[in-house]
Write a protein that holds these residues in place. Structure first.
Motif, PDB file in Angstrom:
ATOM      1  N   ARG A  39     114.530   2.237  26.922  1.00 24.65           N
ATOM      2  CA  ARG A  39     115.551   2.435  27.898  1.00 24.65           C
ATOM      3  C   ARG A  39     115.335   3.427  28.959  1.00 24.65           C
ATOM      4  O   ARG A  39     115.023   4.357  28.342  1.00 24.65           O
ATOM      5  CB  ARG A  39     116.994   2.735  27.240  1.00 24.65           C
ATOM      6  N   LEU A  40     115.645   3.214  29.998  1.00 23.09           N
ATOM      7  CA  LEU A  40     115.168   4.129  31.163  1.00 23.09           C
ATOM      8  C   LEU A  40     116.576   4.649  31.651  1.00 23.09           C
ATOM      9  O   LEU A  40     117.470   3.877  32.015  1.00 23.09           O
ATOM     10  CB  LEU A  40     114.378   3.492  32.360  1.00 23.09           C
ATOM     11  N   ILE A  41     116.770   5.789  31.938  1.00 22.38           N
ATOM     12  CA  ILE A  41     118.016   6.528  32.318  1.00 22.38           C
ATOM     13  C   ILE A  41     117.832   7.670  33.326  1.00 22.38           C
ATOM     14  O   ILE A  41     116.698   8.313  33.282  1.00 22.38           O
ATOM     15  CB  ILE A  41     118.892   7.212  31.318  1.00 22.38           C
ATOM     16  N   ARG A  42     118.686   7.653  34.440  1.00 22.41           N
ATOM     17  CA  ARG A  42     118.523   8.601  35.414  1.00 22.41           C
ATOM     18  C   ARG A  42     119.479   9.594  35.154  1.00 22.41           C
ATOM     19  O   ARG A  42     120.867   9.444  34.932  1.00 22.41           O
ATOM     20  CB  ARG A  42     118.642   8.126  36.764  1.00 22.41           C
ATOM     21  N   GLY A  43     118.909  10.789  35.292  1.00 20.32           N
ATOM     22  CA  GLY A  43     119.946  12.119  34.915  1.00 20.32           C
ATOM     23  C   GLY A  43     118.837  13.430  34.525  1.00 20.32           C
ATOM     24  O   GLY A  43     117.727  13.144  34.724  1.00 20.32           O
ATOM     25  N   HIS A  44     119.480  14.185  33.876  1.00 23.07           N
ATOM     26  CA  HIS A  44     118.916  15.300  33.248  1.00 23.07           C
ATOM     27  C   HIS A  44     118.538  15.029  31.709  1.00 23.07           C
ATOM     28  O   HIS A  44     119.343  14.690  31.021  1.00 23.07           O
ATOM     29  CB  HIS A  44     119.544  16.547  33.677  1.00 23.07           C
ATOM     30  N   VAL A  45     117.176  15.394  31.776  1.00 25.28           N
ATOM     31  CA  VAL A  45     116.585  14.880  30.084  1.00 25.28           C
ATOM     32  C   VAL A  45     117.521  15.572  28.988  1.00 25.28           C
ATOM     33  O   VAL A  45     118.008  14.580  28.146  1.00 25.28           O
ATOM     34  CB  VAL A  45     115.312  15.234  29.914  1.00 25.28           C
ATOM     35  N   VAL A  46     117.743  16.979  29.125  1.00 28.76           N
ATOM     36  CA  VAL A  46     118.434  17.442  27.967  1.00 28.76           C
ATOM     37  C   VAL A  46     119.947  17.024  27.892  1.00 28.76           C
ATOM     38  O   VAL A  46     120.420  16.557  26.816  1.00 28.76           O
ATOM     39  CB  VAL A  46     118.315  18.997  28.112  1.00 28.76           C
ATOM     40  N   ASP A  47     120.710  16.786  29.036  1.00 25.13           N
ATOM     41  CA  ASP A  47     122.004  16.384  29.031  1.00 25.13           C
ATOM     42  C   ASP A  47     122.193  15.099  28.633  1.00 25.13           C
ATOM     43  O   ASP A  47     123.037  14.688  27.930  1.00 25.13           O
ATOM     44  CB  ASP A  47     122.622  16.575  30.487  1.00 25.13           C
ATOM     45  N   GLU A  48     121.254  14.024  29.136  1.00 27.33           N
ATOM     46  CA  GLU A  48     121.218  12.672  28.589  1.00 27.33           C
ATOM     47  C   GLU A  48     121.057  12.583  27.090  1.00 27.33           C
ATOM     48  O   GLU A  48     121.729  11.740  26.471  1.00 27.33           O
ATOM     49  CB  GLU A  48     120.559  11.816  29.327  1.00 27.33           C
ATOM     50  N   LEU A  49     120.155  13.043  26.434  1.00 31.57           N
ATOM     51  CA  LEU A  49     119.649  13.020  24.961  1.00 31.57           C
ATOM     52  C   LEU A  49     120.558  13.834  24.120  1.00 31.57           C
ATOM     53  O   LEU A  49     120.997  13.054  23.310  1.00 31.57           O
ATOM     54  CB  LEU A  49     118.228  13.622  25.012  1.00 31.57           C
ATOM     55  N   VAL A  50     121.141  14.618  24.687  1.00 28.00           N
ATOM     56  CA  VAL A  50     122.182  15.311  23.904  1.00 28.00           C
ATOM     57  C   VAL A  50     123.534  14.448  23.779  1.00 28.00           C
ATOM     58  O   VAL A  50     124.160  14.124  22.964  1.00 28.00           O
ATOM     59  CB  VAL A  50     122.727  16.856  24.539  1.00 28.00           C
ATOM     60  N   GLY A  51     123.684  13.931  24.880  1.00 31.84           N
ATOM     61  CA  GLY A  51     124.901  12.755  25.058  1.00 31.84           C
ATOM     62  C   GLY A  51     124.630  11.720  23.994  1.00 31.84           C
ATOM     63  O   GLY A  51     125.538  11.334  23.403  1.00 31.84           O
ATOM     64  N   LEU A  52     123.496  11.080  24.165  1.00 34.27           N
ATOM     65  CA  LEU A  52     123.117   9.892  23.059  1.00 34.27           C
ATOM     66  C   LEU A  52     122.915  10.501  21.610  1.00 34.27           C
ATOM     67  O   LEU A  52     123.187   9.706  20.784  1.00 34.27           O
ATOM     68  CB  LEU A  52     121.768   9.579  23.557  1.00 34.27           C
ATOM     69  N   LEU A  91     117.016  20.409  22.409  1.00 34.29           N
ATOM     70  CA  LEU A  91     117.730  19.552  21.493  1.00 34.29           C
ATOM     71  C   LEU A  91     118.042  20.042  20.149  1.00 34.29           C
ATOM     72  O   LEU A  91     119.191  19.854  19.600  1.00 34.29           O
ATOM     73  CB  LEU A  91     116.680  18.382  21.379  1.00 34.29           C
ATOM     74  N   VAL A  92     117.284  20.942  19.519  1.00 35.71           N
ATOM     75  CA  VAL A  92     117.443  21.442  18.069  1.00 35.71           C
ATOM     76  C   VAL A  92     118.826  22.239  18.087  1.00 35.71           C
ATOM     77  O   VAL A  92     119.422  22.223  17.334  1.00 35.71           O
ATOM     78  CB  VAL A  92     116.362  22.228  17.740  1.00 35.71           C
ATOM     79  N   ASN A 104     106.549  17.564  20.198  1.00 36.71           N
ATOM     80  CA  ASN A 104     106.280  19.151  20.529  1.00 36.71           C
ATOM     81  C   ASN A 104     105.211  19.066  21.734  1.00 36.71           C
ATOM     82  O   ASN A 104     104.373  18.464  21.377  1.00 36.71           O
ATOM     83  CB  ASN A 104     105.660  19.664  19.003  1.00 36.71           C
ATOM     84  N   LYS A 105     105.518  19.910  22.613  1.00 40.48           N
ATOM     85  CA  LYS A 105     104.580  20.088  23.591  1.00 40.48           C
ATOM     86  C   LYS A 105     104.100  21.307  23.518  1.00 40.48           C
ATOM     87  O   LYS A 105     104.804  22.275  23.425  1.00 40.48           O
ATOM     88  CB  LYS A 105     105.234  19.908  25.121  1.00 40.48           C
ATOM     89  N   GLY A 106     102.608  21.737  23.607  1.00 43.47           N
ATOM     90  CA  GLY A 106     102.260  22.986  23.700  1.00 43.47           C
ATOM     91  C   GLY A 106     100.884  22.963  24.278  1.00 43.47           C
ATOM     92  O   GLY A 106     100.219  21.760  24.180  1.00 43.47           O
ATOM     93  N   HIS A 107     100.300  23.917  24.932  1.00 40.53           N
ATOM     94  CA  HIS A 107      98.943  24.061  25.492  1.00 40.53           C
ATOM     95  C   HIS A 107      98.222  25.095  24.928  1.00 40.53           C
ATOM     96  O   HIS A 107      98.682  26.326  24.965  1.00 40.53           O
ATOM     97  CB  HIS A 107      99.056  23.859  26.914  1.00 40.53           C
ATOM     98  N   GLY A 108      97.027  24.937  24.413  1.00 41.33           N
ATOM     99  CA  GLY A 108      96.137  26.190  24.108  1.00 41.33           C
ATOM    100  C   GLY A 108      96.389  26.379  22.716  1.00 41.33           C
ATOM    101  O   GLY A 108      97.245  26.069  21.981  1.00 41.33           O
ATOM    102  N   ALA A 109      95.710  27.696  22.178  1.00 46.94           N
ATOM    103  CA  ALA A 109      95.652  27.863  20.789  1.00 46.94           C
ATOM    104  C   ALA A 109      97.003  28.389  20.537  1.00 46.94           C
ATOM    105  O   ALA A 109      97.618  28.032  19.456  1.00 46.94           O
ATOM    106  CB  ALA A 109      94.700  28.804  20.509  1.00 46.94           C
ATOM    107  N   SER A 122     110.439  23.359  25.559  1.00 46.25           N
ATOM    108  CA  SER A 122     111.502  23.827  25.957  1.00 46.25           C
ATOM    109  C   SER A 122     112.598  22.758  25.853  1.00 46.25           C
ATOM    110  O   SER A 122     113.741  22.876  25.326  1.00 46.25           O
ATOM    111  CB  SER A 122     111.576  24.043  27.478  1.00 46.25           C
ATOM    112  N   VAL A 123     112.340  21.295  25.934  1.00 44.56           N
ATOM    113  CA  VAL A 123     113.121  20.171  25.953  1.00 44.56           C
ATOM    114  C   VAL A 123     113.462  20.118  24.359  1.00 44.56           C
ATOM    115  O   VAL A 123     114.769  20.015  23.788  1.00 44.56           O
ATOM    116  CB  VAL A 123     112.725  18.903  26.501  1.00 44.56           C
TER     117      VAL A 123
END
Length: 137
Positions: free
Chosen positions: A83-96, A125-126, A107-112, A120-121
């Protein structure tokens, strides 16, 4: 009772791992997976970028398809609904999350060092989701 699992998909390898984790989980406990990509027209310094909404939506759709299709092929017995939703990612996922039994994100991260940190997202959510959240590394 079947479980409703919501997975945030951003096109990254981390989100593909999260979707596979959710598919494994649902295969064991029953239910369905909602694979969600949220897109919006970014604003920088008060100005919209010179990319059309149609182009942004198409990029988001391509990103969602790139992640979902291989996982659907690996898990043909699991009900995965993109499903594709237009909005702000955190707001939409929290709503769902109010209608979900579980929220899953990569988990997103770069480097050691930053590779050990939660993105951050995922972190938002947590703290704000209305259901349990699993962060997949």
């Amino acid at each position: 009772m079947p479980k409703t699992v919501v997975v945030g998909i951003d096109g990254s390898d981390e989100s593909a791992r999260a979707l596979r984790w959710a598919a494994d989980y649902v295969r064991e406990v029953g239910g369905l997976v909602h694979a969600i990509t949220v897109w919006h027209q970014p604003v920088q310094f008060g100005y919209r970028l010179h990319v059309s909404d149609g182009d942004l939506e198409q990029q988001a759709r391509s990103s969602l398809t790139k992640v979902v299709e291989p996982v659907k092929a690996e898990y043909p017995d699991v009900d995965i609904r993109p499903r594709l939703i237009r909005g702000h990612v955190v707001d939409e996922l929290v709503g769902l999350s109010m209608q979900a039994d579980l929220m899953v994100a990569g988990n997103k991260g770069h480097g050691a060092f930053t590779g050990m940190m939660v993105g951050s997202v995922a972190l938002k959510l947590v703290h704000h989701a209305r259901c349990p959240v699993t962060i997949v590394r």
